[in-house]
Enzyme design. Structure first.
Site, PDB file in Angstrom:
ATOM      1  CB  ALA A 178     -38.822  37.587  89.067  1.00  0.00           C
ATOM      2  N   GLY A 180     -33.939  39.136  90.633  1.00  0.00           N
ATOM      3  CA  GLY A 180     -34.608  40.525  90.661  1.00  0.00           C
ATOM      4  C   GLY A 180     -34.354  41.184  91.569  1.00  0.00           C
ATOM      5  CD  GLU A 183     -32.055  41.166  87.131  1.00  0.00           C
ATOM      6  OE1 GLU A 183     -32.975  40.416  87.524  1.00  0.00           O
ATOM      7  OE2 GLU A 183     -31.678  41.106  86.059  1.00  0.00           O
TER       8      GLU A 183
END
Ligand code: 3HC
Length: 669
Positions: free
Chosen positions: A64, A103, A106
């Protein structure tokens, strides 16, 4: 979508979504919007049967965008985008290179299949930012890679290699190092027949008992940190809760960490560390000098440790000592250190030989003539250093950088003993020099910008975090240590015990307190060595052979396992000095110990900034985190000082009679 970092292209029945968001393809708002649009394009086009997600540049999504964490959220949120990819009726394949982190990892878990180049790494380092994977990672990883890997990745934060990922099922296939895109498209075609494979529908794999075993084994390492336990709890939740409930649990824990002080501190340090590498007033147009060969003067603990940094990075080192036996002893210790790392599996035996093969031991300073950088690490005495630098001036080739590893001495005075002060600077390593990450690069009055840039660059090459310091007694770190040590000793005169002072520091999160540190470093450092001349507590301890851990006694008594216990002899010495000084013993509170040992450090930090001896407050934080073990979850002394509040710090300092730095006082209003 012309300005979007995301582009798409169609290759037959496969749509390829590519991100190009330098430097690390962080998953900022524009990337998330683009990914979402790319998926929609794939779903809307009947000719498309499968989707590949890949990145241009040096890495797959590295997480992120951390800079967004303090800003208002922008939709679509990452977890929503990932859910949409996972729900795609057309198989989605992640094509991974570089580092798929946080992220980014993910995103791969939201994809149905994963292919990676052999050099790729996959990880969830959020814990190092005081966080946990907040876009489904703690729930999908135990399903895809198994509980054991998931808990290690989430709570430990270290990435795993592509081959390990293949072994545990986090990657389905390895691609050619240079043919990832083509291999991913071919793999996507294979996946069309298999159809989507949503991670959320997979059962959790592995033995839940491994979670507790992991938590127990790492309890000491995690002391004081909130995030590791939260990561462990989330992985544990995955083993017993349905997916959606697990996600809700993850979200709740993620938000709690995100709002907390520890994550703010750890994120501060992430950026502070990178900021420290930047030198105010020196632009990108200043190029470093080449450093192909390094000279180190002194084969003692420091010189040996310093040399190991360069050898491990593949840079040849010439090491100089005055006597053959000292040289042999020094190089012997280096070999032993390398062999100990090999025995622990951290190095291959051939790497030990490779490193030692780059070392040239010598008794002659003349052999430093062809070195690009020479680091002096001899006795801490100005006259000796000046003599050495004078000699180096006549021996070393023009343009060679001449550095001193001094911890306190005046670099400008050392530089003045040469005809080339522009090439002289300080490179202050921290003990053990082959382990500690900090390097203070001391900029003298006349140090040339390219010499400074070279020192900062080589620091990065050998894996150090470097901070620029100005010339002053003790530079940044040791200068701030001094008021702490002085005050800690005064507290003993007034009734505190070494154990009490140390406990306050350890409870605060430091690896050890001031007296434990003295015992480890050696109480006798700087002692005049005359047992009959006793002017202070240190003299008295040294006269009785209480030199610290190395003699089995210092401020504490030590048993054969080096376990400390309070010493009646030390207490008697303290009582004696206290009586002589007329100090009245009283109960000292832990709060007072904080106010008198930690607040003066913050104050000294402000003075250092006022005098321009550090470039910025965050550099001071970096020094204390990487050089002295200040708990990273407290963000360094300056960040912590802000959290405590300038008003409170000033009030505390004034209460105890300290002179307060002007800038700190101004901040308090
Ligand atoms: N967000 C924003 N900026 C980032 C970033 C991120 N995730 N990762 C790196 N950057 C920036 C750095 O600040 C630096 O900026 P600068 O040039 O202005 O100083 C630049 O990118 C280059 O970074 P490095 O100097 O660190 O480059 P390296 O090549 O040495 O390392 C890296 C690359 C291994 C990717 C390293 O940058 C890294 O570890 N990044 C952080 C990874 C991470 O923690 N990801 C998790 C984020 S939190 C998250 O994903 C939450 C989610 O679960 C919801």
């Amino acid at each position: 979508m012309t300005d979007s970092p995301i582009s798409t292209r169609i290759d037959g029945d496969v749509l390829i979504i590519t991100s190009n968001n330098p430097p690390v393809n962080a998953l900022g708002a524009a990337v998330r919007i683009g990914l979402d649009a790319g998926l929609k394009e794939a779903l809307d086009n009947d000719a498309v049967q499968a989707v590949v997600v890949r990145c241009d540049g040096r890495t797959f999504f590295a997480g992120a965008d951390i800079t967004e964490f303090t800003k208002p959220p922008v939709e679509p949120m990452l977890n929503v985008v990932i859910d949409r990819f996972e729900a795609s009726p057309k198989p989605v394949i992640a094509a991974i290179h570089g580092t798929a982190l946080g992220g980014g990892c993910e995103v791969t878990l939201g994809c149905h299949y994963r292919i990676a180049v052999p050099s790729a790494k996959i990880g969830t380092p959020e814990v190092k930012l005081g966080l946990l994977p907040g876009a489904g990672g703690t729930q999908r990883l135990p399903r895809v890679a198994g509980i054991e890997t998931a808990v290690e990745m989430c709570a430990g934060g270290s990435p795993i290699s592509a081959s390990k990922a293949l072994e545990v099922g986090l990657v389905d296939k390895l691609a050619g190092e240079d043919s990832l895109e083509a291999d991913a498209i071919a793999f996507a075609r294979e996946c069309i027949a298999k159809g989507p494979r949503p991670s959320r529908e997979m059962p959790v794999k592995g033995d839940p008992a491994s979670i507790e075993a992991y938590a127990k084994a790492n309890a000491k390492k995690f002391r004081g940190f909130e995030a590791p336990a939260a990561n462990i709890a989330c992985v544990e939740a995955a083993t017993r809760l349905p997916f959606d409930e697990g996600i809700a649990f993850e979200r709740q824990n993620f938000m709690k960490l995100m709002m907390g002080a520890q994550s703010a501190a750890q994120r501060h340090i992430f950026f502070a560390e990178r900021q420290a590498a930047k030198i105010d007033g020196i632009g990108d147009d200043v190029n470093p000098r080449p450093v192909k060969k390094v000279g180190v003067i002194g084969a003692g603990t420091m010189g040996g440790g310093i040399s190991m940094n360069f050898l491990s990075a593949g840079i040849p080192v010439t090491i100089v000592e005055m006597k053959q036996d000292a040289l042999d002893r020094g190089t012997g210790v280096m070999r032993k250190n390398y062999e100990a790392s090999a025995a622990k599996g951290r190095l291959k035996p051939e790497q030990v030989e490779q490193a030692m093969g780059l070392l040239t031991p010598t008794l002659s300073l003349e052999d430093l003539a062809d070195c690009d950088l020479v680091i002096e690490a001899v006795f801490e005495q100005m006259e000796i250093k000046k003599e050495i630098f004078g000699k180096l001036d006549t021996i070393c080739k023009p343009g060679a950088i001449l550095a001193s590893n001094t911890s306190y001495l005046d670099i400008d005075e050392i530089a003045a003993s040469t005809s080339r002060p522009q090439d002289v600077l300080g490179m202050h390593f921290f003990s053990p020099a082959n382990v500690m990450k900090l390097l203070e690069v001391v900029r003298g009055d006349k140090t040339a910008p390219d010499a400074l840039v070279t020192a900062m660059g080589i620091a990065k090459k050998i894996g150090k975090v470097a901070v620029v310091a100005g010339v002053c007694h003790g530079f940044i770190g040791n200068r701030m240590l001094m008021p702490r040590q002085v005050e800690a000793m005064k507290l003993l005169m007034e009734g505190a015990t070494p154990a009490q002072v140390d406990k306050v520091h350890v409870d605060f999160g430091m690896p050890m307190g001031p007296f434990q540190m003295s015992d480890l470093a050696g109480v006798d450092i700087g002692w005049h060595r005359d047992p009959n001349l006793i002017e202070n507590v240190r003299d008295a301890l040294c006269a009785k052979g209480r030199w610290g851990q190395k003699t089995g006694k210092g401020f504490y008594d030590y048993d054969e396992k080096r376990t400390p216990s309070p010493s009646a002899e030390v207490q008697a010495i303290l009582d004696d000095f206290a009586a002589k000084s007329g100090a009245v013993k009283r109960e000292i509170s832990d709060e007072e110990i904080v106010e008198r040992t930690l607040y003066p450090m913050v104050n000294e930090g402000y003075l250092i900034l006022e005098e321009g001896k550090a470039q910025r407050a965050s550099d001071i934080d970096v020094v204390w985190i990487y050089g002295y073990g200040w708990p990273v979850y407290r963000g360094g002394p300056m960040f912590w000082g802000d959290l405590e509040g300038a008003k409170k710090i000033v009030a505390g300092l004034e209460k105890h009679g300290f002179a307060v730095a002007k800038s700190l006082k101004a901040k308090a209003g």
